[in-house]
Scaffold this motif. Structure first.
Motif, PDB file in Angstrom:
ATOM      1  N   ASN A 164      -0.287 -20.172  47.268  1.00  0.00           N
ATOM      2  CA  ASN A 164      -0.128 -19.864  46.573  1.00  0.00           C
ATOM      3  C   ASN A 164       0.999 -19.166  46.462  1.00  0.00           C
ATOM      4  O   ASN A 164       1.624 -19.225  45.639  1.00  0.00           O
ATOM      5  N   LEU A 165       1.220 -18.279  46.891  1.00  0.00           N
ATOM      6  CA  LEU A 165       2.435 -17.075  47.694  1.00  0.00           C
ATOM      7  C   LEU A 165       3.324 -18.090  47.809  1.00  0.00           C
ATOM      8  O   LEU A 165       4.300 -17.630  47.400  1.00  0.00           O
ATOM      9  N   ILE A 166       3.515 -18.662  49.361  1.00  0.00           N
ATOM     10  CA  ILE A 166       3.990 -19.502  49.596  1.00  0.00           C
ATOM     11  C   ILE A 166       4.835 -20.400  49.101  1.00  0.00           C
ATOM     12  O   ILE A 166       6.122 -20.420  48.838  1.00  0.00           O
ATOM     13  N   SER A 167       3.575 -21.180  48.391  1.00  0.00           N
ATOM     14  CA  SER A 167       4.249 -22.165  47.247  1.00  0.00           C
ATOM     15  C   SER A 167       5.179 -21.957  45.700  1.00  0.00           C
ATOM     16  O   SER A 167       6.093 -22.407  45.056  1.00  0.00           O
ATOM     17  N   GLY A 168       4.531 -20.614  45.528  1.00  0.00           N
ATOM     18  CA  GLY A 168       4.893 -19.894  44.118  1.00  0.00           C
ATOM     19  C   GLY A 168       4.633 -20.457  42.919  1.00  0.00           C
ATOM     20  O   GLY A 168       5.348 -20.251  41.749  1.00  0.00           O
ATOM     21  N   THR A 169       3.281 -21.450  43.147  1.00  0.00           N
ATOM     22  CA  THR A 169       2.681 -21.876  42.572  1.00  0.00           C
ATOM     23  C   THR A 169       0.859 -21.677  42.704  1.00  0.00           C
ATOM     24  O   THR A 169       0.932 -21.848  43.556  1.00  0.00           O
ATOM     25  N   ASN A 199     -10.728 -26.448  40.355  1.00  0.00           N
ATOM     26  CA  ASN A 199      -9.691 -27.429  41.248  1.00  0.00           C
ATOM     27  C   ASN A 199     -10.524 -28.390  41.471  1.00  0.00           C
ATOM     28  O   ASN A 199     -12.132 -28.865  41.681  1.00  0.00           O
ATOM     29  N   THR A 200      -9.755 -29.252  41.539  1.00  0.00           N
ATOM     30  CA  THR A 200      -9.760 -30.954  41.148  1.00  0.00           C
ATOM     31  C   THR A 200     -10.140 -31.903  42.255  1.00  0.00           C
ATOM     32  O   THR A 200      -9.038 -31.106  43.566  1.00  0.00           O
ATOM     33  N   ALA A 201      -9.965 -32.778  42.954  1.00  0.00           N
ATOM     34  CA  ALA A 201     -10.054 -33.679  44.921  1.00  0.00           C
ATOM     35  C   ALA A 201      -8.691 -33.632  44.022  1.00  0.00           C
ATOM     36  O   ALA A 201      -7.933 -33.425  45.463  1.00  0.00           O
ATOM     37  N   GLU A 202      -7.796 -33.649  43.826  1.00  0.00           N
ATOM     38  CA  GLU A 202      -6.234 -33.641  43.569  1.00  0.00           C
ATOM     39  C   GLU A 202      -5.819 -32.872  43.990  1.00  0.00           C
ATOM     40  O   GLU A 202      -4.824 -32.281  44.443  1.00  0.00           O
ATOM     41  N   ASP A 203      -6.139 -31.782  42.976  1.00  0.00           N
ATOM     42  CA  ASP A 203      -5.361 -30.241  43.193  1.00  0.00           C
ATOM     43  C   ASP A 203      -5.904 -29.751  45.143  1.00  0.00           C
ATOM     44  O   ASP A 203      -5.107 -29.443  46.380  1.00  0.00           O
ATOM     45  N   TYR A 204      -7.071 -29.930  45.764  1.00  0.00           N
ATOM     46  CA  TYR A 204      -7.836 -30.453  47.269  1.00  0.00           C
ATOM     47  C   TYR A 204      -6.795 -30.438  48.200  1.00  0.00           C
ATOM     48  O   TYR A 204      -5.947 -30.492  48.751  1.00  0.00           O
ATOM     49  N   ASP A 205      -5.919 -32.172  47.597  1.00  0.00           N
ATOM     50  CA  ASP A 205      -5.471 -32.788  48.064  1.00  0.00           C
ATOM     51  C   ASP A 205      -3.953 -32.251  48.288  1.00  0.00           C
ATOM     52  O   ASP A 205      -3.010 -32.434  49.272  1.00  0.00           O
ATOM     53  N   ARG A 206      -2.607 -31.927  47.175  1.00  0.00           N
ATOM     54  CA  ARG A 206      -1.699 -31.212  47.848  1.00  0.00           C
ATOM     55  C   ARG A 206      -1.754 -30.472  48.287  1.00  0.00           C
ATOM     56  O   ARG A 206      -1.210 -29.631  48.871  1.00  0.00           O
ATOM     57  N   TYR A 207      -3.304 -29.360  48.078  1.00  0.00           N
ATOM     58  CA  TYR A 207      -3.676 -27.936  48.979  1.00  0.00           C
ATOM     59  C   TYR A 207      -2.988 -28.370  50.115  1.00  0.00           C
ATOM     60  O   TYR A 207      -2.451 -28.439  51.409  1.00  0.00           O
ATOM     61  N   CYS A 208      -4.285 -29.494  50.748  1.00  0.00           N
ATOM     62  CA  CYS A 208      -4.109 -30.019  51.570  1.00  0.00           C
ATOM     63  C   CYS A 208      -2.156 -30.909  52.579  1.00  0.00           C
ATOM     64  O   CYS A 208      -1.724 -30.428  53.761  1.00  0.00           O
ATOM     65  N   GLU A 209      -1.901 -30.759  51.470  1.00  0.00           N
ATOM     66  CA  GLU A 209      -0.468 -31.918  51.840  1.00  0.00           C
ATOM     67  C   GLU A 209       0.494 -31.103  51.913  1.00  0.00           C
ATOM     68  O   GLU A 209       1.397 -30.603  53.279  1.00  0.00           O
ATOM     69  N   ALA A 210       0.453 -29.330  51.082  1.00  0.00           N
ATOM     70  CA  ALA A 210       0.945 -28.285  51.328  1.00  0.00           C
ATOM     71  C   ALA A 210       0.859 -27.611  52.848  1.00  0.00           C
ATOM     72  O   ALA A 210       2.087 -26.941  53.713  1.00  0.00           O
ATOM     73  N   SER A 215       2.824 -26.621  58.079  1.00  0.00           N
ATOM     74  CA  SER A 215       2.825 -26.992  59.884  1.00  0.00           C
ATOM     75  C   SER A 215       4.519 -28.010  60.580  1.00  0.00           C
ATOM     76  O   SER A 215       4.944 -26.887  61.332  1.00  0.00           O
ATOM     77  N   ARG A 216       4.785 -28.703  59.817  1.00  0.00           N
ATOM     78  CA  ARG A 216       5.348 -29.071  59.868  1.00  0.00           C
ATOM     79  C   ARG A 216       7.112 -28.608  60.024  1.00  0.00           C
ATOM     80  O   ARG A 216       8.282 -28.346  61.195  1.00  0.00           O
ATOM     81  N   GLN A 217       6.779 -27.422  59.012  1.00  0.00           N
ATOM     82  CA  GLN A 217       8.275 -26.469  58.637  1.00  0.00           C
ATOM     83  C   GLN A 217       7.875 -25.272  59.936  1.00  0.00           C
ATOM     84  O   GLN A 217       8.781 -24.737  60.780  1.00  0.00           O
ATOM     85  N   LEU A 218       6.581 -25.528  60.826  1.00  0.00           N
ATOM     86  CA  LEU A 218       6.703 -24.101  61.806  1.00  0.00           C
ATOM     87  C   LEU A 218       7.362 -24.489  63.403  1.00  0.00           C
ATOM     88  O   LEU A 218       7.624 -23.957  63.909  1.00  0.00           O
ATOM     89  N   GLY A 219       7.327 -26.069  63.206  1.00  0.00           N
ATOM     90  CA  GLY A 219       7.236 -26.620  64.875  1.00  0.00           C
ATOM     91  C   GLY A 219       6.559 -27.008  64.649  1.00  0.00           C
ATOM     92  O   GLY A 219       5.463 -27.749  64.858  1.00  0.00           O
ATOM     93  N   PRO A 220       6.673 -28.200  65.972  1.00  0.00           N
ATOM     94  CA  PRO A 220       6.081 -29.377  66.879  1.00  0.00           C
ATOM     95  C   PRO A 220       5.219 -28.512  67.295  1.00  0.00           C
ATOM     96  O   PRO A 220       3.691 -29.457  67.238  1.00  0.00           O
ATOM     97  N   GLU A 221       4.698 -27.207  67.478  1.00  0.00           N
ATOM     98  CA  GLU A 221       3.230 -27.123  68.629  1.00  0.00           C
ATOM     99  C   GLU A 221       2.419 -26.942  67.931  1.00  0.00           C
ATOM    100  O   GLU A 221       1.525 -26.013  68.166  1.00  0.00           O
TER     101      GLU A 221
END
Length: 260
Positions: A164-169, A199-210, A215-221
């Motif tokens: 929530n903090l990192i996404s600003g939402t 929280n719904t299944a859609e909320d959980y899926d959005r969290y996982c996507e975030a 993770s992609r932003q942090l780098g390939p390792e």
């Protein structure tokens, strides 16, 4: 993503966390389950491990030599489920949620469907999952999902607050309570948080996507579950301190009235 928070997260986590097979983490399954082993849950476990860790649980879940009962008990113990919630969960038949857990382990449910099935059980009037909310059934989803699947990640209070903090939402809906105490002649404020049942299944899926996006932003390792682990951090660690500080900072300031 809010770059200033991402920058603090990166500074606090120079390298991805490692999952060490030799580490002792959380509570030992054997001692954790012993107080409830004879209740009416119909859970059948052999000799549970004295201690466990994330790497060990991932290995157990992938190994069919371990029954679903033993794996799930070990996961909940590792997660540190409180005794009161453990007792509520195991004082009733565990077969409804163990059946869903087996479907997850067999690869028959994706992360969204798995969350929805557990949440539906959680909401039933008979309360077959009393004592186990999203912070714990997402642990089952994470460990039990086969590696070939798009994994679901653990969503506990600290992972939720962090995203929530990192996404600003309010990506993850949190139930929170603020308490005040008088300490050393000054007021001190504390907050208790939990991942809300709404929280719904859609909320959980959005969290996982975030989590995957970060993770992609942090780098390939970085793998997404390493990112999720770093989001949880630990008490007193730099990222946890940042989350706590920013959470308090989002609350209204204390107003003191002069009684004279």
């Amino acid at each position: 993503m809010i770059e200033k928070h991402v920058a603090v997260f990166i500074k606090a986590n120079k390298t991805p966390p490692t999952f060490d097979m030799a580490a002792a983490e959380g509570e030992g399954p054997r001692s954790w389950f012993k107080p409830v082993k004879d209740l009416a849950h119909n859970v059948i476990c052999g000799e549970l491990d004295v201690s466990t860790n994330r790497a060990r649980l991932l290995s157990m879940a992938a190994n069919r030599d371990f029954d679903i009962d033993e794996v799930c008990v070990s996961i909940l113990a590792w997660g540190g489920m409180r005794p009161a919630n453990r007792n509520r969960l195991f004082e009733r038949d565990a077969s409804p949620w163990l059946k869903v857990a087996e479907l997850v382990r067999s690869g028959k449910l994706d992360r969204r469907s798995a969350y929805q099935r557990f949440a539906m059980l959680r909401s039933q009037k008979e309360r077959p999952m009393r004592g186990m909310g999203p912070a714990y059934f997402t642990k089952l989803i994470y460990f039990l999902m086969p590696e070939a699947s798009a994994k679901g990640y653990i969503l506990d209070q600290w992972a939720g607050l962090s995203m929530n903090l990192i996404s600003g939402t309010p990506l993850v809906k949190m139930d929170e309570q603020v308490s005040w105490k008088l300490k050393s002649k000054s007021f001190e404020r504390s907050i208790t948080s939990r991942v809300s049942d709404v929280n719904t299944a859609e909320d959980y899926d959005r969290y996982c996507e975030a989590v995957e996006c970060l993770s992609r932003q942090l780098g390939p390792e970085w793998m997404p579950d390493q990112t999720e682990r770093a989001l949880m951090s630990g008490s007193g660690e730099p990222w946890r301190q940042h989350v706590v500080g920013e959470r308090f900072g989002s609350l209204p300031a204390l107003t003191v009235f002069d009684e004279n």
